[in-house]
Design a protein around this motif. Structure first.
Motif, PDB file in Angstrom:
ATOM      1  N   ASP A 179      23.315  18.870  -6.311  1.00 43.89           N
ATOM      2  CA  ASP A 179      23.539  19.562  -7.575  1.00 43.89           C
ATOM      3  C   ASP A 179      23.018  18.799  -8.790  1.00 43.89           C
ATOM      4  OD1 ASP A 179      25.449  17.563  -7.432  1.00 43.89           O
ATOM      5  OD2 ASP A 179      27.077  18.802  -8.181  1.00 43.89           O
ATOM      6  N   ALA A 180      22.702  17.531  -8.653  1.00 46.46           N
ATOM      7  CA  ALA A 180      22.166  16.745  -9.775  1.00 46.46           C
ATOM      8  C   ALA A 180      21.250  15.649  -9.252  1.00 46.46           C
ATOM      9  CB  ALA A 180      23.302  16.140 -10.589  1.00 46.46           C
ATOM     10  N   PRO A 181      20.113  16.019  -8.645  1.00 45.81           N
ATOM     11  CA  PRO A 181      19.231  14.995  -8.077  1.00 45.81           C
ATOM     12  C   PRO A 181      18.484  14.225  -9.163  1.00 45.81           C
ATOM     13  CG  PRO A 181      18.239  17.163  -7.822  1.00 45.81           C
ATOM     14  CD  PRO A 181      19.593  17.370  -8.437  1.00 45.81           C
ATOM     15  N   LYS A 182      18.821  12.940  -9.266  1.00 50.66           N
ATOM     16  CA  LYS A 182      18.207  12.094 -10.286  1.00 50.66           C
ATOM     17  C   LYS A 182      18.121  10.668  -9.762  1.00 50.66           C
ATOM     18  CE  LYS A 182      19.946  12.466 -14.409  1.00 50.66           C
ATOM     19  NZ  LYS A 182      20.699  12.288 -15.665  1.00 50.66           N
ATOM     20  N   ILE A 183      16.937  10.073  -9.878  1.00 49.96           N
ATOM     21  CA  ILE A 183      16.728   8.681  -9.494  1.00 49.96           C
ATOM     22  C   ILE A 183      15.734   8.045 -10.455  1.00 49.96           C
ATOM     23  CG2 ILE A 183      17.248   8.946  -7.037  1.00 49.96           C
ATOM     24  CD1 ILE A 183      14.246   9.009  -6.489  1.00 49.96           C
ATOM     25  N   PRO A 184      15.723   6.727 -10.529  1.00 48.28           N
ATOM     26  CA  PRO A 184      14.687   6.059 -11.334  1.00 48.28           C
ATOM     27  C   PRO A 184      13.323   6.243 -10.666  1.00 48.28           C
ATOM     28  CG  PRO A 184      16.498   4.557 -10.833  1.00 48.28           C
ATOM     29  CD  PRO A 184      16.696   5.781 -10.003  1.00 48.28           C
ATOM     30  N   THR A 185      12.293   6.343 -11.476  1.00 48.96           N
ATOM     31  CA  THR A 185      10.945   6.440 -10.923  1.00 48.96           C
ATOM     32  C   THR A 185      10.559   5.137 -10.230  1.00 48.96           C
ATOM     33  OG1 THR A 185       8.619   6.873 -11.419  1.00 48.96           O
ATOM     34  CG2 THR A 185       9.872   5.703 -13.096  1.00 48.96           C
ATOM     35  N   LEU A 186       9.765   5.252  -9.195  1.00 48.62           N
ATOM     36  CA  LEU A 186       9.219   4.048  -8.555  1.00 48.62           C
ATOM     37  C   LEU A 186       7.756   3.836  -8.922  1.00 48.62           C
ATOM     38  CD1 LEU A 186      10.798   3.723  -4.998  1.00 48.62           C
ATOM     39  CD2 LEU A 186      11.463   2.680  -7.159  1.00 48.62           C
ATOM     40  N   ALA A 198       0.805   4.530  -7.699  1.00 50.97           N
ATOM     41  CA  ALA A 198       0.207   5.688  -7.036  1.00 50.97           C
ATOM     42  C   ALA A 198       1.223   6.775  -6.701  1.00 50.97           C
ATOM     43  CB  ALA A 198      -0.518   5.247  -5.761  1.00 50.97           C
ATOM     44  N   MET A 199       2.501   6.511  -6.879  1.00 49.29           N
ATOM     45  CA  MET A 199       3.523   7.530  -6.603  1.00 49.29           C
ATOM     46  C   MET A 199       3.659   8.533  -7.741  1.00 49.29           C
ATOM     47  SD  MET A 199       4.433   6.947  -3.594  1.00 49.29           S
ATOM     48  CE  MET A 199       4.651   5.689  -2.351  1.00 49.29           C
ATOM     49  N   ASP A 200       2.922   8.338  -8.822  1.00 50.40           N
ATOM     50  CA  ASP A 200       2.998   9.201  -9.997  1.00 50.40           C
ATOM     51  C   ASP A 200       2.881  10.685  -9.643  1.00 50.40           C
ATOM     52  OD1 ASP A 200       1.089  10.654 -12.212  1.00 50.40           O
ATOM     53  OD2 ASP A 200       2.582   9.370 -13.172  1.00 50.40           O
ATOM     54  N   GLN A 222       0.828  -1.196   0.000  1.00 50.79           N
ATOM     55  CA  GLN A 222       0.000   0.000   0.000  1.00 50.79           C
ATOM     56  C   GLN A 222       0.870   1.257   0.000  1.00 50.79           C
ATOM     57  OE1 GLN A 222      -2.557  -0.526   3.456  1.00 50.79           O
ATOM     58  NE2 GLN A 222      -4.271  -0.854   2.065  1.00 50.79           N
ATOM     59  N   PRO A 223       0.994   1.923  -1.157  1.00 51.66           N
ATOM     60  CA  PRO A 223       1.737   3.173  -1.188  1.00 51.66           C
ATOM     61  C   PRO A 223       0.920   4.267  -0.522  1.00 51.66           C
ATOM     62  CG  PRO A 223       0.741   2.742  -3.317  1.00 51.66           C
ATOM     63  CD  PRO A 223       0.462   1.552  -2.458  1.00 51.66           C
ATOM     64  N   VAL A 224       1.595   5.153   0.183  1.00 48.79           N
ATOM     65  CA  VAL A 224       0.907   6.231   0.886  1.00 48.79           C
ATOM     66  C   VAL A 224       1.252   7.581   0.267  1.00 48.79           C
ATOM     67  CG1 VAL A 224       0.625   7.382   3.110  1.00 48.79           C
ATOM     68  CG2 VAL A 224       0.859   4.897   3.025  1.00 48.79           C
ATOM     69  N   ALA A 225       2.538   7.888   0.180  1.00 47.15           N
ATOM     70  CA  ALA A 225       2.985   9.179  -0.343  1.00 47.15           C
ATOM     71  C   ALA A 225       4.492   9.120  -0.529  1.00 47.15           C
ATOM     72  CB  ALA A 225       2.621  10.304   0.628  1.00 47.15           C
ATOM     73  N   CYS A 226       5.040  10.179  -1.085  1.00 47.37           N
ATOM     74  CA  CYS A 226       6.483  10.343  -1.129  1.00 47.37           C
ATOM     75  C   CYS A 226       6.792  11.823  -1.222  1.00 47.37           C
ATOM     76  CB  CYS A 226       7.130   9.559  -2.275  1.00 47.37           C
ATOM     77  SG  CYS A 226       6.751  10.127  -3.936  1.00 47.37           S
ATOM     78  N   GLY A 227       8.004  12.183  -0.862  1.00 51.43           N
ATOM     79  CA  GLY A 227       8.412  13.586  -0.908  1.00 51.43           C
ATOM     80  C   GLY A 227       9.905  13.702  -0.720  1.00 51.43           C
ATOM     81  N   GLY A 228      10.386  14.903  -0.872  1.00 53.18           N
ATOM     82  CA  GLY A 228      11.816  15.137  -0.763  1.00 53.18           C
ATOM     83  C   GLY A 228      12.176  15.983   0.444  1.00 53.18           C
ATOM     84  N   ILE A 229      13.432  15.868   0.848  1.00 54.57           N
ATOM     85  CA  ILE A 229      14.000  16.714   1.898  1.00 54.57           C
ATOM     86  C   ILE A 229      15.310  17.260   1.357  1.00 54.57           C
ATOM     87  CG2 ILE A 229      14.939  16.842   4.231  1.00 54.57           C
ATOM     88  CD1 ILE A 229      13.200  14.464   4.971  1.00 54.57           C
ATOM     89  N   ASP A 230      15.476  18.567   1.442  1.00 56.85           N
ATOM     90  CA  ASP A 230      16.686  19.224   0.966  1.00 56.85           C
ATOM     91  C   ASP A 230      17.588  19.504   2.163  1.00 56.85           C
ATOM     92  OD1 ASP A 230      18.637  20.746  -0.225  1.00 56.85           O
ATOM     93  OD2 ASP A 230      17.259  22.170  -1.162  1.00 56.85           O
ATOM     94  N   TYR A 231      18.699  18.787   2.233  1.00 61.77           N
ATOM     95  CA  TYR A 231      19.698  18.999   3.285  1.00 61.77           C
ATOM     96  C   TYR A 231      20.753  19.951   2.730  1.00 61.77           C
ATOM     97  CZ  TYR A 231      17.573  15.073   5.761  1.00 61.77           C
ATOM     98  OH  TYR A 231      16.698  14.244   6.419  1.00 61.77           O
ATOM     99  N   LEU A 232      20.452  21.222   2.773  1.00 59.46           N
ATOM    100  CA  LEU A 232      21.288  22.255   2.160  1.00 59.46           C
ATOM    101  C   LEU A 232      22.723  22.215   2.662  1.00 59.46           C
ATOM    102  CD1 LEU A 232      21.484  24.731   0.321  1.00 59.46           C
ATOM    103  CD2 LEU A 232      20.705  26.115   2.231  1.00 59.46           C
TER     104      LEU A 232
END
Length: 127
Positions: free
Chosen positions: A92-99, A105-107, A53-63
């Motif tokens: 400086d180059a945030p890139k990952i494969p989509t899940l 539902a993470m779309d 069961q996917p719920v959500a996803c998000g990012g955190i920027d650790y400056l």
């Protein structure tokens, strides 16, 4: 099955692809994947370990640390356990494969992370 046993099984199956795995609190786990095993571990978390069961996803920027962390939340309904599945990437180059190939539902959530943090999701069909 308790939280420690679930984490031990995950680590046993993917020890070379995981940076860390901890119990955050009762019924809440955290797994930090290495970039090279990110998709493979996610597929296993869903199919082998029951985080269906996917719920959500998000990012955190650790400056200050010059990194961005993407966090996916999924639930194992059988054991009623929440998982935070994380991966770090350079700021400086945030890139990952989509899940979305694992949890469709993470779309929308990945699109939001793209807009807010500039994270590129390779293979996402509707950025």
């Amino acid at each position: 099955m308790n939280e420690e046993n679930i984490l031990a099984d995950i680590m046993g199956a993917h020890s070379s692809q995981i940076e860390s795995a901890t119990v955050l609190q009762p019924k809440c786990l955290s797994v930090v994947a290495k970039m090279d095993g990110f998709v493979e571990v996610a597929k296993s978390l869903k199919t082998r370990f029951g985080f269906t069961q996917p719920v959500a996803c998000g990012g955190i920027d650790y400056l200050n640390e010059q990194r961005i962390q993407m966090i996916y939340y999924a639930v194992n309904p059988e054991h009623r356990v929440m998982l935070t599945y994380r991966v770090n990437m350079p700021r400086d180059a945030p890139k990952i494969p989509t899940l979305t190939q694992v949890w469709g539902a993470m779309d929308f959530h990945e699109r939001e992370a793209y807009e807010m943090f500039g994270i590129e999701f390779e293979g996402h069909t509707n950025m």
